[in-house]
Design an enzyme around this catalytic site. Structure first.
Site, PDB file in Angstrom:
ATOM      1  CG  HIS A  67      -2.181   5.022  -5.846  1.00  0.00           C
ATOM      2  ND1 HIS A  67      -0.908   5.340  -6.258  1.00  0.00           N
ATOM      3  CD2 HIS A  67      -2.313   5.562  -4.614  1.00  0.00           C
ATOM      4  CE1 HIS A  67      -0.305   6.055  -5.301  1.00  0.00           C
ATOM      5  NE2 HIS A  67      -1.150   6.201  -4.300  1.00  0.00           N
ATOM      6  CB  ILE A  84      -0.983   0.043   1.204  1.00  0.00           C
ATOM      7  CG1 ILE A  84      -0.320  -0.407   2.508  1.00  0.00           C
ATOM      8  CG2 ILE A  84      -2.190  -0.836   0.950  1.00  0.00           C
ATOM      9  CD1 ILE A  84       0.535   0.577   3.163  1.00  0.00           C
ATOM     10  CD  GLU A 102       0.404   3.645  -8.894  1.00  0.00           C
ATOM     11  OE1 GLU A 102      -0.009   4.813  -8.766  1.00  0.00           O
ATOM     12  OE2 GLU A 102       0.720   2.942  -7.933  1.00  0.00           O
ATOM     13  NE  ARG A 132       4.479   7.158  -4.030  1.00  0.00           N
ATOM     14  CZ  ARG A 132       3.378   7.625  -3.423  1.00  0.00           C
ATOM     15  NH1 ARG A 132       2.401   6.800  -3.105  1.00  0.00           N
ATOM     16  NH2 ARG A 132       3.248   8.901  -3.149  1.00  0.00           N
TER      17      ARG A 132
END
Ligand code: 8YV
Length: 308
Positions: free
Chosen positions: A274, A225, A256, A227
């Site tokens: 995210h 949770i 991402e 990077r």
């Protein structure tokens, strides 16, 4: 004359409305900003994952403040900001609980096979097919990588699930209920679940290496949770494919919003876009703190939550 700022990542409509009422807000679309506009921009509001691309920062010669709508500073060149005397703020403290909550949710979803269970019901398989048994959460040994505010909030929640907690961090924090394990591989080896809550950036890149994930093993669950850059994603995919790592539950990825294609079809993986701080309550609080930091700066007052 209203002060001009640049919004690099969209925020909640309520927050953007306040920004629009206070400033002339330019919305960044990834393109080059005309030099006359660029010269008038004195502040930036951006997300933690998005940060400020170096070229953009360079093009804003009169930039004074960057207000990050998040806690991660890895996507902002802090050295360059310090050199140019640009203030940088984050939304420290306000998102800790949400991120820890999502870590627990991912842990529960992955161990208890919530996604396949949901799909099973939707597919009218209940009473027809069979779902394999899931895995127990209560009592599992939890390893936390990065014991900052989020890591400690996860540890508090894990205690409610009777999970023995150990951690790896930059230094021993002498916490009463969680032993520090100075060797990350050893922590992975002794853990059933490894949660990554370390900050991103060059210092933590691929900290969760192939070796660490192999040590977590075929029955282990990796939760991330923080990077995507902290985990060697290529190795992660290979180990999941080969059954050398049991499960993964991921809110963040290396590039991402691109997610490795192979992960999309894996049953032993839970994926989120995210979203750890993406609740109405928290995003409102974060947005208000961004506004308050910008206001403080332009009023010549000290920043509320500056990056040291
Ligand atoms: C947010 C984040 O999703 O806090 C951070 O650094 O990455 C997240 O909380 C983001 O900042 C909003 O874009």
């Amino acid at each position: 004359m209203k002060t001009e700022i640049l919004l690099v990542e969209p925020m909640m409509p309520e927050i953007e409305a306040i920004l629009d009422a206070t400033y002339i807000v330019h919305r960044y679309d990834g393109l080059i900003i005309p030099p006359d506009v660029a010269a008038r921009i004195r502040g930036i509001a951006t997300g933690g994952g998005t940060g400020v691309p170096n070229q953009l920062m360079q093009s804003l010669s009169n930039l004074e403040v960057i207000a990050i709508n998040g806690v991660g500073t890895d996507a902002v060149d802090l050295k360059e900001a310090a050199r140019r005397n640009i203030g940088v703020t984050t939304t420290l403290n306000v998102l800790t609980d949400d991120v820890a909550d999502l870590a627990m949710a991912l842990m529960l979803a992955a161990m208890r096979d919530l996604v396949p269970g949901d799909q099973f019901v939707r597919d009218h398989q209940w009473g027809v097919g069979q779902l394999p048994l899931a895995r127990k959460v209560t009592g599992q040994k939890l390893g936390i990588v990065g014991m900052g505010q989020v890591g400690q909030a996860i540890a508090r929640r894990a205690r409610g699930f009777d999970m023995p907690v150990s951690y790896y961090s930059r230094r021993d924090l002498s916490l009463p209920e969680a032993p520090f394990v100075p060797d990350l591989r050893a922590l992975a080896e002794q853990s059933d679940i490894l949660v990554v809550s370390a900050s991103g950036g060059a210092q933590s890149r691929h900290l969760i290496s192939r070796d660490v994930m192999e040590a977590l093993g075929p029955y282990g669950l990796l939760v991330n949770i923080s990077r995507g850059s902290v985990v060697d994603e290529h190795a992660l995919v290979e180990l999941l494919e080969q059954g050398k790592l049991g499960k993964a539950a991921l809110d963040v990825f290396e590039s991402e919003p691109t997610v490795p294609e192979a992960l999309l079809t894996m049953k032993n993986v839970v994926l989120q876009p995210h979203r750890a701080s993406a609740t109405v309550e928290t995003r409102l609080q974060m947005g208000r703190l961004v506004i308050a930091n910008l206001a403080a700066h332009f009023a010549g007052a000290p920043l509320l939550t500056p990056v040291q």
